[in-house]
Design an enzyme around this catalytic site. Structure first.
Site: not given
Length: 252
Positions: A143, A156
């Site tokens: 990401s 995350y």
């Protein structure tokens, strides 16, 4: 038909980006195993893909946080397709937005287990199949949050930064076996996952879209196109690298 004859295993494939990747692989001629914690949804989507694209498609239940579940799912794909030569790990979980003091330890553990250890487990059980196939391509999902941070999302972000290093280690460990490993890093993408954080897609587009240099959220098909590139021979000189498709989020 850039993936004609490929035998692929895709996690998190019942919806969102994972489903778009499965559809894009099928459109390029690949057999696709849609692995997801929701086995029913993955089987329904596999039937649709088989009808639409005329490829061999199956849906299998798979909890990437459980080693035995991963082993059984990828073995089912290999038995159905007579092998697996392409892996795409798209499964991920979101964590409630809290700082590290307030984040429950079980939330931290679950985020690591699904996002990072899940990719490790798929590679652990999948790489022997790629060896048998004479090589192949592995795609892990990182990401833009593996390179920058976001308040309340430390767990995350940590998992996605870990994916970038996992990719490099796997690429070097298996460089002599014709096995390539790369990651793909989406920016904000307009999928149902955003609803948990933004409430509705219009709000997500309005508030998060401008954080990207292109002024909008990405589309699942745009990320899937990158996955097709990484799976295909077009990326044959690429391993241990990250394909950043973040609409310029990290360019500011």
């Amino acid at each position: 038909m850039r993936l004609q004859g490929r035998k692929t295993f895709i996690t998190g494939a019942a919806k969102g980006i994972g489903l778009s990747v499965a559809q894009a692989f099928a459109a390029e001629g690949a057999a696709v195993a849609l692995a997801d914690i929701s086995g029913e949804e993955s089987r329904e989507q596999s039937l649709d893909i088989s009808e639409r694209f005329g490829v061999n498609a199956i849906g299998v239940e798979c909890d990437v946080a459980d080693s035995k579940s991963v082993e059984n799912a990828i073995a089912t794909a290999a038995k159905t397709f007579d092998g697996v030569d392409t892996i795409a790990c798209m499964a991920a979980t979101l964590t409630q937005r809290l700082d590290v003091v307030d984040l429950p330890e079980e939330d931290w553990d679950n985020t690591l287990r699904v996002n990072l250890t899940g990719s490790f487990l798929v590679c652990k059980h999948g790489i022997p199949l790629l060896r048998k196939a004479g090589g192949g391509s592995i795609i892990l999902t990182a990401s833009q949050m593996g390179q920058v941070a976001w308040p309340g999302s430390t767990a995350y972000c940590t998992t996605k930064g870990g994916i970038l290093q996992l990719v490099k280690g796997i690429a070097l460990d298996h460089k002599d076996e014709n096995i390539r490993c790369n990651s793909i890093s989406p920016g904000g993408v307009a999928t149902g996952r955003l609803l948990a954080r933004w409430g509705d897609m219009e709000t997500a587009e309005k508030e998060w879209g401008p954080k990207h240099a292109l002024g909008r959220l990405g589309r699942p098909s745009e990320i899937a196109a990158g996955a097709v590139f990484l799976a295909s021979d077009e990326s044959s000189f690429m391993t241990g690298a990250d394909l950043l498709l973040d609409g310029g989020y990290t360019a500011w």
